[in-house]
Scaffold this motif. Structure first.
Motif, PDB file in Angstrom:
ATOM      1  N   VAL A   1       0.811  -1.218   0.000  1.00  9.12           N
ATOM      2  CA  VAL A   1       0.000   0.000   0.000  1.00  9.12           C
ATOM      3  C   VAL A   1       0.849   1.275   0.000  1.00  9.12           C
ATOM      4  CG1 VAL A   1      -1.732   1.276   1.320  1.00  9.12           C
ATOM      5  CG2 VAL A   1      -1.924  -1.201   1.078  1.00  9.12           C
ATOM      6  N   GLU A   2       1.926   1.275   0.748  1.00 10.88           N
ATOM      7  CA  GLU A   2       2.731   2.493   0.908  1.00 10.88           C
ATOM      8  C   GLU A   2       3.185   3.105  -0.425  1.00 10.88           C
ATOM      9  OE1 GLU A   2       6.738   3.594   3.251  1.00 10.88           O
ATOM     10  OE2 GLU A   2       5.221   2.479   4.385  1.00 10.88           O
ATOM     11  N   PRO A   3       3.723   2.332  -1.377  1.00 11.22           N
ATOM     12  CA  PRO A   3       4.114   2.944  -2.656  1.00 11.22           C
ATOM     13  C   PRO A   3       2.931   3.557  -3.408  1.00 11.22           C
ATOM     14  CG  PRO A   3       5.058   0.741  -2.449  1.00 11.22           C
ATOM     15  CD  PRO A   3       4.104   0.926  -1.305  1.00 11.22           C
ATOM     16  N   PHE A   4       1.784   2.927  -3.289  1.00 10.65           N
ATOM     17  CA  PHE A   4       0.577   3.433  -3.939  1.00 10.65           C
ATOM     18  C   PHE A   4       0.169   4.787  -3.347  1.00 10.65           C
ATOM     19  CE2 PHE A   4      -4.070   3.776  -3.851  1.00 10.65           C
ATOM     20  CZ  PHE A   4      -4.330   3.801  -5.215  1.00 10.65           C
ATOM     21  N   ILE A   5       0.209   4.889  -2.022  1.00 10.10           N
ATOM     22  CA  ILE A   5      -0.141   6.138  -1.341  1.00 10.10           C
ATOM     23  C   ILE A   5       0.812   7.249  -1.783  1.00 10.10           C
ATOM     24  CG2 ILE A   5      -0.281   7.287   0.912  1.00 10.10           C
ATOM     25  CD1 ILE A   5      -0.955   4.502   2.085  1.00 10.10           C
ATOM     26  N   ALA A   6       2.093   6.935  -1.832  1.00  9.19           N
ATOM     27  CA  ALA A   6       3.101   7.925  -2.241  1.00  9.19           C
ATOM     28  C   ALA A   6       2.898   8.346  -3.698  1.00  9.19           C
ATOM     29  CB  ALA A   6       4.502   7.361  -2.047  1.00  9.19           C
ATOM     30  N   LYS A   7       2.632   7.398  -4.568  1.00  8.40           N
ATOM     31  CA  LYS A   7       2.452   7.688  -5.994  1.00  8.40           C
ATOM     32  C   LYS A   7       1.282   8.642  -6.225  1.00  8.40           C
ATOM     33  CE  LYS A   7       1.466   5.433 -10.382  1.00  8.40           C
ATOM     34  NZ  LYS A   7       1.133   4.155 -11.014  1.00  8.40           N
TER      35      LYS A   7
ATOM     36  N   LYS B   1      -2.923  12.520   1.053  1.00  9.50           N
ATOM     37  CA  LYS B   1      -2.572  13.153   2.327  1.00  9.50           C
ATOM     38  C   LYS B   1      -3.782  13.368   3.236  1.00  9.50           C
ATOM     39  CE  LYS B   1       1.456  15.515   0.476  1.00  9.50           C
ATOM     40  NZ  LYS B   1       2.270  14.359   0.534  1.00  9.50           N
ATOM     41  N   SER B   2      -4.952  13.553   2.670  1.00 10.83           N
ATOM     42  CA  SER B   2      -6.142  13.855   3.464  1.00 10.83           C
ATOM     43  C   SER B   2      -6.884  12.609   3.935  1.00 10.83           C
ATOM     44  CB  SER B   2      -7.102  14.733   2.657  1.00 10.83           C
ATOM     45  OG  SER B   2      -6.495  15.970   2.360  1.00 10.83           O
ATOM     46  N   VAL B   3      -7.042  11.640   3.055  1.00  3.10           N
ATOM     47  CA  VAL B   3      -7.751  10.409   3.399  1.00  3.10           C
ATOM     48  C   VAL B   3      -6.916   9.624   4.396  1.00  3.10           C
ATOM     49  CG1 VAL B   3      -8.521   8.186   2.472  1.00  3.10           C
ATOM     50  CG2 VAL B   3      -8.910  10.258   1.168  1.00  3.10           C
ATOM     51  N   LYS B   4      -7.579   9.097   5.405  1.00  2.54           N
ATOM     52  CA  LYS B   4      -6.884   8.264   6.384  1.00  2.54           C
ATOM     53  C   LYS B   4      -6.812   6.838   5.825  1.00  2.54           C
ATOM     54  CE  LYS B   4      -8.287  10.996  10.350  1.00  2.54           C
ATOM     55  NZ  LYS B   4      -8.931  12.093   9.659  1.00  2.54           N
ATOM     56  N   ILE B   5      -5.598   6.323   5.687  1.00  2.00           N
ATOM     57  CA  ILE B   5      -5.382   4.996   5.122  1.00  2.00           C
ATOM     58  C   ILE B   5      -5.211   3.983   6.251  1.00  2.00           C
ATOM     59  CG2 ILE B   5      -3.877   3.580   3.657  1.00  2.00           C
ATOM     60  CD1 ILE B   5      -5.265   5.796   2.076  1.00  2.00           C
ATOM     61  N   TYR B   6      -5.876   2.850   6.111  1.00  2.00           N
ATOM     62  CA  TYR B   6      -5.756   1.758   7.066  1.00  2.00           C
ATOM     63  C   TYR B   6      -5.456   0.477   6.306  1.00  2.00           C
ATOM     64  CZ  TYR B   6      -7.515   5.034  10.454  1.00  2.00           C
ATOM     65  OH  TYR B   6      -7.653   6.132  11.261  1.00  2.00           O
ATOM     66  N   ILE B   7      -4.840  -0.463   6.984  1.00  4.23           N
ATOM     67  CA  ILE B   7      -4.385  -1.705   6.390  1.00  4.23           C
ATOM     68  C   ILE B   7      -5.157  -2.875   7.010  1.00  4.23           C
ATOM     69  CG2 ILE B   7      -2.343  -3.125   5.896  1.00  4.23           C
ATOM     70  CD1 ILE B   7      -2.129  -0.199   4.886  1.00  4.23           C
ATOM     71  N   ASP B   8      -5.717  -3.735   6.158  1.00  4.98           N
ATOM     72  CA  ASP B   8      -6.494  -4.887   6.624  1.00  4.98           C
ATOM     73  C   ASP B   8      -6.162  -6.107   5.755  1.00  4.98           C
ATOM     74  OD1 ASP B   8      -8.442  -6.429   7.935  1.00  4.98           O
ATOM     75  OD2 ASP B   8     -10.013  -5.762   6.559  1.00  4.98           O
ATOM     76  N   PRO B   9      -4.938  -6.658   5.889  1.00  2.39           N
ATOM     77  CA  PRO B   9      -4.518  -7.746   4.992  1.00  2.39           C
ATOM     78  C   PRO B   9      -5.312  -9.044   5.134  1.00  2.39           C
ATOM     79  CG  PRO B   9      -2.892  -7.418   6.720  1.00  2.39           C
ATOM     80  CD  PRO B   9      -3.897  -6.307   6.846  1.00  2.39           C
ATOM     81  N   LYS B  10      -6.027  -9.212   6.235  1.00  5.76           N
ATOM     82  CA  LYS B  10      -6.832 -10.425   6.419  1.00  5.76           C
ATOM     83  C   LYS B  10      -8.307 -10.198   6.054  1.00  5.76           C
ATOM     84  CE  LYS B  10      -3.816 -12.352   9.899  1.00  5.76           C
ATOM     85  NZ  LYS B  10      -3.684 -12.796  11.287  1.00  5.76           N
ATOM     86  N   SER B  11      -8.624  -9.010   5.544  1.00  6.69           N
ATOM     87  CA  SER B  11      -9.991  -8.653   5.130  1.00  6.69           C
ATOM     88  C   SER B  11     -11.011  -8.791   6.256  1.00  6.69           C
ATOM     89  CB  SER B  11     -10.434  -9.475   3.915  1.00  6.69           C
ATOM     90  OG  SER B  11      -9.577  -9.249   2.834  1.00  6.69           O
TER      91      SER B  11
END
Length: 191
Positions: A114-120, A124-134
């Motif tokens: 996810v991190e490279p996608f966010i940087a690309k 900056k405004s949307v809060k990103i969260y990670i849920d690899p197990k869905s």
């Protein structure tokens, strides 16, 4: 006896169709147009889930009560999700503290995906969260990606959008405005 067996078999064949007729009158997801807001027939409590940000900090969804929340389930491999993400960023930038836009990645690779996608995209405004197990997607009963859920100030799910939406469009902003103004009554975006 033979006729009783035939009658019973015919009932079993026809019975599912009778149930389907009842379901067609309700707010069934199969009739949902992709990208359109569909209000819940009856608002229901959002599931109790914990969200982990890219740094590993967690927050419970219930901690956000008091403000409207838009939970967007997405993944970097999902083309409609990629098209939708810039409009979520613009929505959060435009509305600021009036709403919390939470983009929950369902990518199995977690933050390193996810991190490279966010940087690309320069998010900056949307809060990103990670849920690899869905787990969040399962808790909400999402059928696919992207899917978004609109939650009111009291933590109740007011409705959903299946498929990509243009979140900063006049149509969607018209759906959100009653909630943001404190009215709390939201209507379908297709009407």
């Amino acid at each position: 006896m033979k006729w009783a067996v035939v009658a019973a078999l015919m009932f079993l064949i026809v019975a599912p169709d009778l149930g389907a007729a009842d379901e067609s009158d309700s707010d069934m997801p199969d009739r949902t147009k992709l990208g359109e807001f569909v209000p819940s027939a009856q608002p229901f409590p959002a599931p109790e889930v914990s969200l982990a940000d890219p740094t590993g900090q967690t927050v419970g969804l219930s901690a956000l009560r008091g403000k409207p929340v838009l939970v967007n389930l997405w993944a970097t491999w999902c083309e409609p999700c990629l098209r939708e993400m810039p409009s979520l960023e613009r929505l959060q930038s435009r509305l600021g503290e009036r709403i919390a836009v939470l983009a929950v990645s369902e990518d199995r690779g977690g933050n390193k995906t996810v991190e490279p996608f966010i940087a690309k995209l320069g998010l900056k405004s949307v809060k990103i969260y990670i849920d690899p197990k869905s787990e969040v997607g399962h808790a909400f009963g999402a059928r696919g990606l992207p899917t978004s859920f609109l939650i009111d100030r009291e933590g109740k799910v007011l409705g959903r959008v299946e498929g990509a939406a243009e979140w900063d469009s006049p149509k969607i902003l018209g759906v959100l405005e009653p909630l943001l103004s404190g009215n709390g009554v939201v209507k379908a975006s297709s009407r």
